[in-house]
Enzyme design. Structure first.
Site, short mmCIF file in Angstrom:
data_model
loop_
_atom_site.label_atom_id
_atom_site.label_comp_id
_atom_site.label_asym_id
_atom_site.label_seq_id
_atom_site.Cartn_x
_atom_site.Cartn_y
_atom_site.Cartn_z
NE ARG A 288 -4.35 -0.37 2.27
CZ ARG A 288 -5.12 -1.44 2.58
NH1 ARG A 288 -5.01 -2.46 2.41
NH2 ARG A 288 -6.34 -0.97 2.33
NE ARG B 13 -11.20 1.67 5.53
CZ ARG B 13 -12.30 1.23 5.43
NH1 ARG B 13 -13.41 1.27 5.92
NH2 ARG B 13 -12.21 0.02 4.76
P1 ADP Z 1 -10.12 -1.99 2.63
O1 ADP Z 1 -9.07 -2.07 1.40
O2 ADP Z 1 -11.51 -2.22 2.83
O3 ADP Z 1 -9.75 -0.81 3.38
P2 ADP Z 1 -8.20 -3.80 4.37
O4 ADP Z 1 -8.96 -5.07 5.03
O5 ADP Z 1 -7.33 -4.14 3.22
O6 ADP Z 1 -9.54 -2.85 3.85
O7 ADP Z 1 -7.47 -2.87 5.39
C1 ADP Z 1 -8.02 -2.36 6.66
C2 ADP Z 1 -6.99 -1.54 7.51
O8 ADP Z 1 -5.82 -2.50 7.58
C3 ADP Z 1 -6.27 -0.36 6.69
O9 ADP Z 1 -7.34 0.70 6.67
C4 ADP Z 1 -4.97 -0.14 7.38
O10 ADP Z 1 -5.22 0.40 8.80
C5 ADP Z 1 -4.82 -1.54 7.66
N1 ADP Z 1 -3.86 -2.30 6.32
C6 ADP Z 1 -4.26 -3.09 5.61
N2 ADP Z 1 -3.02 -3.58 4.73
C7 ADP Z 1 -2.17 -2.57 5.03
C8 ADP Z 1 -0.79 -2.28 4.45
N3 ADP Z 1 -0.35 -3.17 3.57
N4 ADP Z 1 0.00 -1.29 5.00
C9 ADP Z 1 -0.56 -0.77 6.03
N5 ADP Z 1 -2.02 -0.84 6.73
C10 ADP Z 1 -2.44 -1.83 6.29
#
Ligand code: ADP
Ligand code: ADP
Ligand code: ZN
Length: 218
Positions: free
Chosen positions: A88, A171
């Protein structure tokens, strides 16, 4: 094949990754699910991740990198995997490449699911998830057959606490500021596939599958 699925919150990453992982027989690794599992297990990483997730922020790079690398070092990811929600940030993308290179592998394709903002907000406000198998449903778009129960495993459906309106806004801001710029990294490597995520679930899957079969031109 190693592929990653990119997209804003609500774009349909989890939904598509679930279908593709079955169609293509790849393990589906979702960083958000790993954090939520860590939280359920009350680990230090889980509690730390929650403090960021609740605010709609990213979890610090080192923490996200550690949890993903540990997972992809498992034997089921030795030659294939579909990453959902990771990387991300540009730093995460670079570290992932290094880690794969050390084992003589690389990312084959980065699939970006594009969806207009107003649609993302509607999707997240009606999202329901299975506590047991993480399958995604939507109150209006794809409701479960029995209210509150997962069609696939009978598990209990719940709403994510970070799907509330204020957190969704944050987000989305975080996605545009920190994740979207990373697409260029994959574009420059000729690995980026862009698909229209604002169509029926099955149509999105078809578009992804046909793009994966075609050689990359841009
Ligand atoms: P979505 O794509 O629906 O926002 P995710 O389940 O992928 O939800 O992610 C939820 C939360 O988990 C994010 O808002 C972040 O806080 C954290 N998160 C997930 N993947 C990462 C990542 N690769 N790096 C940093 N934080 C992450
Ligand atoms: P992400 O993992 O990118 O955050 P999800 O796969 O959890 O997104 O999908 C978000 C919500 O939108 C869920 O409620 C899901 O059922 C719904 N959804 C996913 N894809 C589509 C689509 N193509 N059309 C309509 N609704 C969708
Ligand atoms: Zn389920």
């Amino acid at each position: 094949m190693y592929a990653i699925i990119l997209g804003a919150p609500g774009a349909g990453k989890g939904t598509q990754a679930d279908i593709l992982s079955q169609e293509m027989n790849l393990p589906h690794i979702a960083s958000g699910d790993l954090f939520r599992q860590a939280l359920e297990a009350r680990t230090e990483v889980g509690l730390l991740a929650k403090s960021h997730m609740d605010k709609g922020e990213l979890v610090p790079d080192e923490v996200a990198i550690k949890i993903i690398l540990e997972r992809i070092n498992q034997p089921d990811c030795a030659s294939d995997c579909l990453l959902d929600g990771f990387p991300r940030t540009l730093h995460q993308a670079e570290v992932l490449d290094q880690a794969l290179e050390e084992r003589g592998k690389s990312i084959d394709r980065a699939i970006y699911i594009e969806v207009p903002n107003e649609v993302l907000v509607k999707r997240l406000s009606g999202r329901l998830l299975c506590r047991t198998c993480q399958a995604a449903y939507h109150i209006v778009n794809s409701p479960p057959k029995i209210p509150g129960r997962c069609d696939k495993c009978g598990g209990e459906l719940y709403r994510r606490s970070d799907d509330k309106e204020e957190t969704v806004k944050e987000r989305l801001n975080v996605f545009f500021a920190q994740t979207l710029p990373m697409l260029d990294y994959y574009k420059k490597q000729g690995k980026l596939i862009k698909v229209n995520g604002n169509q029926e679930i099955q149509k999105v899957t078809e578009e992804i599958l046909s793009a994966l079969r075609a050689p990359i031109s841009s």
